[in-house]
Design an enzyme around this catalytic site. Structure first.
Site, mmCIF file in Angstrom:
data_model
loop_
_atom_site.group_PDB
_atom_site.id
_atom_site.type_symbol
_atom_site.label_atom_id
_atom_site.label_comp_id
_atom_site.label_asym_id
_atom_site.label_seq_id
_atom_site.Cartn_x
_atom_site.Cartn_y
_atom_site.Cartn_z
ATOM 1 N N LYS A 22 -61.255 -39.663 -84.487
ATOM 2 C CA LYS A 22 -60.795 -38.381 -83.933
ATOM 3 C C LYS A 22 -60.995 -38.335 -82.428
ATOM 4 O O LYS A 22 -60.074 -38.012 -81.664
ATOM 5 C CB LYS A 22 -61.562 -37.228 -84.579
ATOM 6 C CG LYS A 22 -61.279 -35.859 -83.945
ATOM 7 C CD LYS A 22 -62.122 -34.768 -84.557
ATOM 8 C CE LYS A 22 -63.494 -34.669 -83.937
ATOM 9 N NZ LYS A 22 -63.552 -33.710 -82.808
ATOM 10 N N ASN A 23 -62.214 -38.657 -81.977
ATOM 11 C CA ASN A 23 -62.512 -38.532 -80.552
ATOM 12 C C ASN A 23 -61.705 -39.509 -79.709
ATOM 13 O O ASN A 23 -61.389 -39.223 -78.554
ATOM 14 C CB ASN A 23 -64.011 -38.717 -80.309
ATOM 15 C CG ASN A 23 -64.833 -37.549 -80.834
ATOM 16 O OD1 ASN A 23 -64.307 -36.467 -81.049
ATOM 17 N ND2 ASN A 23 -66.114 -37.775 -81.057
ATOM 18 N N CYS A 118 -66.735 -25.940 -80.425
ATOM 19 C CA CYS A 118 -67.807 -25.524 -81.333
ATOM 20 C C CYS A 118 -69.085 -25.204 -80.568
ATOM 21 O O CYS A 118 -69.301 -25.675 -79.459
ATOM 22 C CB CYS A 118 -68.055 -26.601 -82.391
ATOM 23 S SG CYS A 118 -68.304 -28.256 -81.745
ATOM 24 N N ARG A 123 -71.963 -27.520 -72.520
ATOM 25 C CA ARG A 123 -71.035 -28.603 -72.214
ATOM 26 C C ARG A 123 -70.053 -28.222 -71.095
ATOM 27 O O ARG A 123 -68.851 -28.168 -71.289
ATOM 28 C CB ARG A 123 -70.267 -29.026 -73.473
ATOM 29 C CG ARG A 123 -71.167 -29.553 -74.557
ATOM 30 C CD ARG A 123 -70.438 -30.409 -75.550
ATOM 31 N NE ARG A 123 -69.746 -29.623 -76.544
ATOM 32 C CZ ARG A 123 -69.069 -30.131 -77.563
ATOM 33 N NH1 ARG A 123 -68.994 -31.436 -77.707
ATOM 34 N NH2 ARG A 123 -68.458 -29.356 -78.437
ATOM 35 N N VAL A 125 -67.680 -28.234 -67.660
ATOM 36 C CA VAL A 125 -66.662 -29.202 -67.233
ATOM 37 C C VAL A 125 -66.823 -29.557 -65.756
ATOM 38 O O VAL A 125 -65.923 -30.164 -65.171
ATOM 39 C CB VAL A 125 -65.243 -28.658 -67.493
ATOM 40 C CG1 VAL A 125 -65.037 -28.404 -68.970
ATOM 41 C CG2 VAL A 125 -64.972 -27.398 -66.674
ATOM 42 N N ASP A 308 -73.692 -37.211 -82.851
ATOM 43 C CA ASP A 308 -72.789 -36.739 -83.900
ATOM 44 C C ASP A 308 -73.180 -37.216 -85.295
ATOM 45 O O ASP A 308 -72.510 -36.872 -86.274
ATOM 46 C CB ASP A 308 -71.349 -37.182 -83.597
ATOM 47 C CG ASP A 308 -70.677 -36.277 -82.575
ATOM 48 O OD1 ASP A 308 -71.244 -35.220 -82.259
ATOM 49 O OD2 ASP A 308 -69.586 -36.635 -82.092
ATOM 50 N N ARG A 400 -61.702 -30.139 -88.861
ATOM 51 C CA ARG A 400 -61.494 -30.608 -87.501
ATOM 52 C C ARG A 400 -61.811 -32.095 -87.369
ATOM 53 O O ARG A 400 -61.300 -32.745 -86.452
ATOM 54 C CB ARG A 400 -62.364 -29.824 -86.518
ATOM 55 C CG ARG A 400 -61.993 -28.357 -86.369
ATOM 56 C CD ARG A 400 -62.852 -27.692 -85.301
ATOM 57 N NE ARG A 400 -62.865 -28.490 -84.096
ATOM 58 C CZ ARG A 400 -63.964 -28.872 -83.462
ATOM 59 N NH1 ARG A 400 -65.159 -28.537 -83.925
ATOM 60 N NH2 ARG A 400 -63.885 -29.582 -82.361
#
Length: 422
Positions: A22-23, A118, A123, A125, A308, A400
């Site tokens: 996914k990432n 989430c 986090r 930017v 993760d 997701r």
């Protein structure tokens, strides 16, 4: 709102195919914005986040088609008619910020909403913006949007990340491919997803050296072309399903698994008395004995133990022999699954970024609630080893990041079903 019902059902046996990452896919998709030629991704995962990125790219004027039941994505950005990434789409997913670098590099301007995502920490930017500023970009934050411009195009520069950031590394790397001159990025992320992105960009004509190390050098080119690129195996899905036979016994082969993607994680499993064996088709996981040994875990940037996989590892350690300590160093607020595991009988104490887990003989099924993507699957894993039924609600988080969870786990003997609710 749907839920997942899991009933503890003993050991597992069989094979689980692992999807594309996914990432990685969420990073590769914005790369189409760098070129007017088609980009095709194979081995794409079929997830809601991928659909969200598709919607975002289409809103910018890119053409995106899904083929072979979603496992192949064909994209073309030959005729973009919009350089604004709107809040209504961007707020759904943090990876949306990755359209900023490519649009700015190719078109000299971009307006991108600050992202959502989430709730596992702030986090920010700012590193994305600072890295682009090092290449001559001008940034202005107004009304929740990043207004970026480089009227004369980006130019090569040097930027040392004060701490490792996967997303900022990806944004800067994509932008640097079209910047005039040489760009040197220091203290970059080394994750397999970064290496996969660099491989794709090179296939499009980029000149990149050093991916997989802490310094990447990019020689800018005038334009990039098209390419066909296979998405790398999802190391987080891989690690998650490796924990299924570890937590409830049995032997499962993970098709497409590679130890180099999850080396530190494999080391911890083996320390906990879990066997990990490489096969011609992937990795096989089984317990050495009937007891899992307690281990201490500290999350770190790649090649360390992945943040993760921390929640899933905690589920395993809830029934381990002894006391384990998990230290979360990447994100704050990432122990929100702990109270839900405690509802199932786990003994967990959380103090700041450290969780102490004392193993119990058996977990008990209970109604629990997912708080984020990785927490949701950790509760499913715990349910596999629990007595009775565990109902996990708010599983939209799960969609997701994991495709066909029920199908994959039931295929190796788990008693699991998705309950559709109005």
């Amino acid at each position: 709102m749907d839920s997942i019902l899991v009933t503890g059902n003993g050991p597992l046996s069989g094979r689980i195919p692992i999807a594309g990452a996914k990432n990685a896919c969420l990073t590769l998709m914005p790369a189409t914005l760098l070129s007017d030629q088609p980009l095709t991704l194979t081995n794409a995962p079929r997830l809601s986040d991928i659909r969200t990125m598709t919607t975002l790219l289409q809103s910018l004027g890119a053409e995106v088609s899904s083929l072979q039941d979603g496992q192949v994505l064909t994209m073309s950005s030959h005729d973009l008619d919009n350089l604004t990434a709107d809040y209504d789409i961007v707020r759904k997913m943090r990876a949306s910020i990755l359209v900023l670098g490519p649009m700015l590099a190719r078109h000299g301007q971009a307006i991108v909403s600050l992202p959502g995502g989430c709730a596992i920490g702030a986090r920010p930017v700012d590193l994305h913006l600072r890295a682009l500023e090092a290449m001559g970009a001008e940034m202005d934050l107004r009304d929740g949007y990043v207004h970026a411009k480089a009227p004369n195009g980006l130019k090569g520069g040097r930027f040392a990340f004060p701490f490792v950031s996967v997303g900022a590394t990806e944004n800067a790397l994509m932008a640097a491919t079209l910047a005039r001159g040489t760009t040197v990025l220091e203290n970059v992320a080394r994750e397999p997803e970064i290496v996969d992105l660099a491989r794709c960009l090179r296939a499009m004509g980029a000149q990149i050296d050093g991916d997989g190390t802490d310094t990447i050098t990019v020689q800018g080119v005038d334009q990039l072309g098209g390419a066909t690129h296979p998405v790398v195996t999802d190391r987080i899905e891989l690690g998650t399903y490796m924990l299924a036979p570890a937590i409830c016994g049995g032997k499962v082969e993970l098709l497409g698994g590679r130890r180099d993607l999850v080396g530190a994680f494999c080391d911890k499993l083996e320390e906990a008395d879990i066997d990990v064996t490489e096969t011609a088709d992937g990795l096989t996981v089984s317990r050495r004995n009937n007891v899992v040994r307690a281990v201490n875990v500290t999350t770190e940037p790649f090649p360390g133990f992945p943040t993760d996989l921390q929640a899933q590892m905690m589920a395993l350690l809830c029934t381990a022999s002894g006391t384990s300590v998990l230290e979360e160093t990447i994100f704050e607020n990432r122990f929100m699954h702990a109270p839900e595991l405690i509802r199932m009988g786990a003994r967990i104490e959380v103090h700041g970024g450290t969780a102490t887990v004392t193993g119990v003989d058996c977990l008990k099924g209970a109604p629990v609630m997912a708080t984020d993507l990785r927490a949701s699957v950790s509760l499913i894993l715990a349910g596999l080893a629990a007595e009775g039924e565990t109902r996990v609600s708010r599983v939209y988080h799960l969609d997701r990041g994991y495709e066909h969870v029920v199908r994959k786990l039931s295929g190796v003997g788990a008693k699991i079903e998705r309950i559709k609710e109005e």
